[in-house]
Design an enzyme around this catalytic site. Structure first.
Site, PDB file in Angstrom:
ATOM      1  N   PRO A   9      -9.720   2.890   3.621  1.00 12.21           N
ATOM      2  CA  PRO A   9     -10.196   1.345   4.236  1.00 12.21           C
ATOM      3  C   PRO A   9      -9.551   0.128   3.269  1.00 12.21           C
ATOM      4  CG  PRO A   9     -12.290   2.935   4.107  1.00 12.21           C
ATOM      5  CD  PRO A   9     -10.948   4.187   4.223  1.00 12.21           C
ATOM      6  N   ASN A  10      -9.597  -0.714   4.688  1.00  9.50           N
ATOM      7  CA  ASN A  10      -8.907  -2.111   3.492  1.00  9.50           C
ATOM      8  C   ASN A  10      -7.604  -2.447   3.160  1.00  9.50           C
ATOM      9  OD1 ASN A  10     -11.897  -3.662   3.341  1.00  9.50           O
ATOM     10  ND2 ASN A  10     -12.558  -1.524   2.298  1.00  9.50           N
ATOM     11  N   ARG A  17      -5.674  -9.073  -0.350  1.00 10.05           N
ATOM     12  CA  ARG A  17      -7.020  -8.782  -0.781  1.00 10.05           C
ATOM     13  C   ARG A  17      -7.039  -8.527  -2.203  1.00 10.05           C
ATOM     14  NH1 ARG A  17      -8.151  -2.342  -0.919  1.00 10.05           N
ATOM     15  NH2 ARG A  17     -10.224  -2.611  -1.510  1.00 10.05           N
ATOM     16  N   TYR A  22      -4.759  -5.578  -6.629  1.00 13.02           N
ATOM     17  CA  TYR A  22      -3.830  -4.297  -5.465  1.00 13.02           C
ATOM     18  C   TYR A  22      -2.314  -5.065  -5.712  1.00 13.02           C
ATOM     19  CZ  TYR A  22      -8.146  -2.477  -4.829  1.00 13.02           C
ATOM     20  OH  TYR A  22      -9.744  -1.869  -5.063  1.00 13.02           O
ATOM     21  N   ASN A  73      -4.266   7.819  -0.177  1.00 13.98           N
ATOM     22  CA  ASN A  73      -4.600   6.969  -1.197  1.00 13.98           C
ATOM     23  C   ASN A  73      -5.985   6.877   0.088  1.00 13.98           C
ATOM     24  OD1 ASN A  73      -6.147   4.895  -1.811  1.00 13.98           O
ATOM     25  ND2 ASN A  73      -4.015   3.571  -2.075  1.00 13.98           N
ATOM     26  N   ALA A  76     -11.908   3.207  -0.815  1.00 16.75           N
ATOM     27  CA  ALA A  76     -13.219   3.662  -1.278  1.00 16.75           C
ATOM     28  C   ALA A  76     -13.358   5.282  -0.576  1.00 16.75           C
ATOM     29  CB  ALA A  76     -14.635   2.208  -0.341  1.00 16.75           C
ATOM     30  N   HIS A  79     -13.926   7.946  -3.926  1.00 17.97           N
ATOM     31  CA  HIS A  79     -15.659   7.665  -3.950  1.00 17.97           C
ATOM     32  C   HIS A  79     -16.336   8.804  -3.215  1.00 17.97           C
ATOM     33  CE1 HIS A  79     -12.725   5.587  -6.915  1.00 17.97           C
ATOM     34  NE2 HIS A  79     -12.905   4.625  -5.263  1.00 17.97           N
ATOM     35  N   ASP A  86     -14.372  18.005   2.264  1.00 20.14           N
ATOM     36  CA  ASP A  86     -14.828  19.242   3.571  1.00 20.14           C
ATOM     37  C   ASP A  86     -13.359  19.152   3.992  1.00 20.14           C
ATOM     38  OD1 ASP A  86     -17.133  19.770   2.262  1.00 20.14           O
ATOM     39  OD2 ASP A  86     -17.939  19.059   3.638  1.00 20.14           O
ATOM     40  N   GLU A  97      -2.603  12.893  -4.907  1.00 15.46           N
ATOM     41  CA  GLU A  97      -3.738  12.010  -4.715  1.00 15.46           C
ATOM     42  C   GLU A  97      -2.913  10.326  -5.339  1.00 15.46           C
ATOM     43  OE1 GLU A  97      -7.786  12.295  -6.228  1.00 15.46           O
ATOM     44  OE2 GLU A  97      -8.052  10.403  -5.965  1.00 15.46           O
ATOM     45  N   HIS A  99      -3.519   6.504  -6.399  1.00 17.11           N
ATOM     46  CA  HIS A  99      -3.993   4.327  -6.134  1.00 17.11           C
ATOM     47  C   HIS A  99      -3.646   3.594  -6.780  1.00 17.11           C
ATOM     48  CE1 HIS A  99      -7.845   6.503  -5.105  1.00 17.11           C
ATOM     49  NE2 HIS A  99      -7.477   7.617  -6.147  1.00 17.11           N
ATOM     50  N   LEU A 100      -3.298   1.547  -6.039  1.00 18.21           N
ATOM     51  CA  LEU A 100      -2.722   1.151  -6.804  1.00 18.21           C
ATOM     52  C   LEU A 100      -3.259   1.218  -8.545  1.00 18.21           C
ATOM     53  CD1 LEU A 100      -2.878  -0.247  -3.478  1.00 18.21           C
ATOM     54  CD2 LEU A 100      -0.403  -0.398  -4.218  1.00 18.21           C
ATOM     55  N   SER A 101      -4.645   0.569  -8.476  1.00 20.74           N
ATOM     56  CA  SER A 101      -4.956   0.806  -9.683  1.00 20.74           C
ATOM     57  C   SER A 101      -5.247   1.845 -10.313  1.00 20.74           C
ATOM     58  CB  SER A 101      -7.219  -0.604  -8.989  1.00 20.74           C
ATOM     59  OG  SER A 101      -7.484   0.979  -8.557  1.00 20.74           O
ATOM     60  N   ARG A 106     -11.881   0.795 -14.181  1.00 20.73           N
ATOM     61  CA  ARG A 106     -12.418  -0.569 -12.952  1.00 20.73           C
ATOM     62  C   ARG A 106     -13.982   0.619 -13.430  1.00 20.73           C
ATOM     63  NH1 ARG A 106      -9.928  -0.681  -7.723  1.00 20.73           N
ATOM     64  NH2 ARG A 106     -11.524  -2.537  -7.762  1.00 20.73           N
ATOM     65  N   ARG A 110     -16.453   3.808  -9.668  1.00 16.27           N
ATOM     66  CA  ARG A 110     -14.900   3.984  -9.022  1.00 16.27           C
ATOM     67  C   ARG A 110     -14.175   5.778 -10.049  1.00 16.27           C
ATOM     68  NH1 ARG A 110     -13.035   0.378  -5.679  1.00 16.27           N
ATOM     69  NH2 ARG A 110     -14.365  -1.873  -6.047  1.00 16.27           N
TER      70      ARG A 110
HETATM   71  C1  DQA Z   1      -7.622   2.559  -4.569  1.00 15.16           C
HETATM   72  C2  DQA Z   1      -8.768   2.625  -5.373  1.00 15.16           C
HETATM   73  C3  DQA Z   1     -10.366   2.634  -4.788  1.00 15.16           C
HETATM   74  O1  DQA Z   1     -11.684   2.841  -5.470  1.00 15.16           O
HETATM   75  C4  DQA Z   1     -10.448   1.230  -3.212  1.00 15.16           C
HETATM   76  O2  DQA Z   1     -12.014   1.550  -3.130  1.00 15.16           O
HETATM   77  C5  DQA Z   1      -9.746   0.932  -3.479  1.00 15.16           C
HETATM   78  C6  DQA Z   1      -8.083   0.806  -3.259  1.00 15.16           C
HETATM   79  C7  DQA Z   1      -6.522   1.955  -5.393  1.00 15.16           C
HETATM   80  O3  DQA Z   1      -5.550   1.995  -4.088  1.00 15.16           O
HETATM   81  O4  DQA Z   1      -6.215   1.230  -6.071  1.00 15.16           O
HETATM   82  O5  DQA Z   1      -9.329   0.674  -1.877  1.00 15.16           O
HETATM   83  O6  DQA Z   1      -8.087   3.598  -3.913  1.00 15.16           O
END
Ligand code: DQA
Length: 145
Positions: A9-10, A17, A22, A73, A76, A79, A86, A97, A99-101, A106, A110
């Site tokens: 998502p997002n 964003r 990010y 990735n 959210a 978490h 599952d 796995e 993540h950008l951040s 954080r 997270r």
């Molecule tokens: C994220 C980190 C997550 O905590 C956050 O909800 C995101 C992006 C990252 O790529 O840093 O949407 O997965």
């Protein structure tokens, strides 16, 4: 070698964003970078993004037979999603796995991942570069199998 890239998502809003967290690279630009880097690894990329938990669960369930491994990735959902965990437990497709951040630098909520212990490993904190580092790691591991 076929690699699926699943985005949660997002992430479709990357570029606009919270750029201070990010970066300014859009998801389409990251997709282009990953596809180009994949060619050097002789890998085919299947790219997916959804804002819906169930759609990501469906995408994970569809991995066997379609992909040798995945870059995930989950945004959210990382978490929160027992359903995603599952699904990954059910299919047992190797994944990295990413993540950008740096999720460990954080907010406390997270700092826990529902899927990290199922992953081959995690890349977190390198912006768009996290995708390329994760691709390199996964391709190396799949080649070694
Ligand atoms: C994220 C980190 C997550 O905590 C956050 O909800 C995101 C992006 C990252 O790529 O840093 O949407 O997965």
């Amino acid at each position: 070698m076929r690699i699926a890239v699943l985005n949660g998502p997002n992430l479709n809003l990357l570029g606009q964003r919270e750029p201070e967290v990010y970066g300014r690279t859009t998801l389409a630009e990251i997709e282009g970078m990953v596809r180009e880097a994949a060619r050097a690894h002789g890998a085919e990329i299947e790219w997916f993004q959804s804002n819906h938990e169930g759609a990501l669960v469906d995408a994970v369930q569809a991995l066997p037979g379609r992909a040798d491994g995945a870059l995930i990735n989950a945004a959210a959902l990382t978490h929160s999603s027992l359903a995603l965990r599952d699904a990954l437990l059910a299919v047992r497709v190797p994944f990295v796995e990413l993540h950008l951040s740096n999720i460990f630098a954080r907010e406390p909520e997270r700092r826990h991942s529902m899927i990290a212990d199922l992953a081959l490993g995690m890349v977190t904190g390198f912006g768009a570069q996290s995708y390329l580092l994760a691709l390199q790691a996964l391709a190396g591991r799949l080649r070694a199998v």
